[in-house]
Design an enzyme around this catalytic site. Structure first.
Site, PDB file in Angstrom:
ATOM      1  N   HIS A 227     -33.135  18.833 -13.681  1.00  0.00           N
ATOM      2  CA  HIS A 227     -32.353  18.934 -12.440  1.00  0.00           C
ATOM      3  C   HIS A 227     -31.641  20.277 -12.411  1.00  0.00           C
ATOM      4  O   HIS A 227     -31.440  20.912 -13.449  1.00  0.00           O
ATOM      5  CB  HIS A 227     -31.327  17.805 -12.331  1.00  0.00           C
ATOM      6  CG  HIS A 227     -30.215  17.918 -13.331  1.00  0.00           C
ATOM      7  ND1 HIS A 227     -30.321  17.439 -14.624  1.00  0.00           N
ATOM      8  CD2 HIS A 227     -28.973  18.476 -13.235  1.00  0.00           C
ATOM      9  CE1 HIS A 227     -29.207  17.697 -15.277  1.00  0.00           C
ATOM     10  NE2 HIS A 227     -28.364  18.333 -14.461  1.00  0.00           N
TER      11      HIS A 227
ATOM     12  N   HIS B   9     -29.594  26.848 -12.804  1.00  0.00           N
ATOM     13  CA  HIS B   9     -30.538  26.771 -13.923  1.00  0.00           C
ATOM     14  C   HIS B   9     -30.937  25.323 -14.145  1.00  0.00           C
ATOM     15  O   HIS B   9     -30.245  24.399 -13.711  1.00  0.00           O
ATOM     16  CB  HIS B   9     -29.912  27.339 -15.212  1.00  0.00           C
ATOM     17  CG  HIS B   9     -28.762  26.538 -15.712  1.00  0.00           C
ATOM     18  ND1 HIS B   9     -27.479  26.654 -15.211  1.00  0.00           N
ATOM     19  CD2 HIS B   9     -28.692  25.579 -16.679  1.00  0.00           C
ATOM     20  CE1 HIS B   9     -26.678  25.815 -15.846  1.00  0.00           C
ATOM     21  NE2 HIS B   9     -27.390  25.145 -16.740  1.00  0.00           N
TER      22      HIS B   9
END
Length: 198
Positions: free
Chosen positions: A58, A146
């Site tokens: 995620h 990220h």
């Protein structure tokens, strides 16, 4: 809430009970597979660390905190704020395998060279909606897009490590994590944030 013991010592949190609540981008199955292949090609012999399961990949948009149980009022307020978000869908190109220092080891991540305009717009509009709803967040709210793929590694990846993964971002979600599993509290398609799936 945890209660102190009779000796007055602070309680020891049980990580199996704690929930982390956050807004995130969740990749579809084909994008998860491409991410996993990108990591596989970079992991040489002798590299240690704990791989993130692809099902848990995620990209965090906004972290709302850690709780014994996420308060229903907070979840409802966050969902109402998310329903006001309306930004276009966009493509996110993951082009780097980078790292952060974490304790004695390294955390590896996949991310873009620079935050693309579509992702920046989503983060800003969502952030404004949460502020408007008076939802408090932890103090470190800097946006560093990220996807964590490896924890506790004994080294950083080479500085010039490149990947090329195009992620078609079409929705965002409110998620809680607990004991290595995710629960979705709502998903909002980009382009029309008022059509929620809960």
């Amino acid at each position: 809430m945890h209660q102190p013991d009779p000796a007055g010592r602070p309680p020891t949190p049980d990580p199996r009970r704690h929930q982390r609540l956050f807004f995130a981008l969740l990749p579809d199955a084909s994008t998860r597979e491409a991410m996993a292949r990108g990591v596989d090609t970079q992991l040489g012999a002798g590299i240690s660390g704990r791989r993130t399961a692809p099902a848990l990949y995620h990209l965090t948009l906004s972290y709302l905190g850690e709780f014994d149980n996420a308060p229903a009022l907070l979840v409802d307020a966050a969902c109402r704020a998310a329903a006001t978000v309306c930004v276009p869908a966009f493509d996110l190109r993951l082009s780097r395998l980078g790292s952060f220092r974490q304790g004695r080891g390294w955390l590896w991540w996949l991310g873009p060279d620079a935050t693309p305009p579509g992702l920046q717009a989503l983060w800003q509009v969502l952030d404004a909606a949460l502020l408007g709803a008076r939802i408090r967040r932890p103090p470190d709210t800097a946006f560093r897009p990220h996807v964590t793929v490896l924890r506790g590694c004994d080294r950083a990846p080479p500085a010039d490590t490149l990947v090329d993964i195009v992620w078609l971002v079409r929705e965002f979600a409110l998620v809680s994590s607990q004991a290595g599993a995710y629960r979705s509290h709502g998903r909002w398609p980009l382009g029309d944030g008022r059509r929620a799936v809960r």
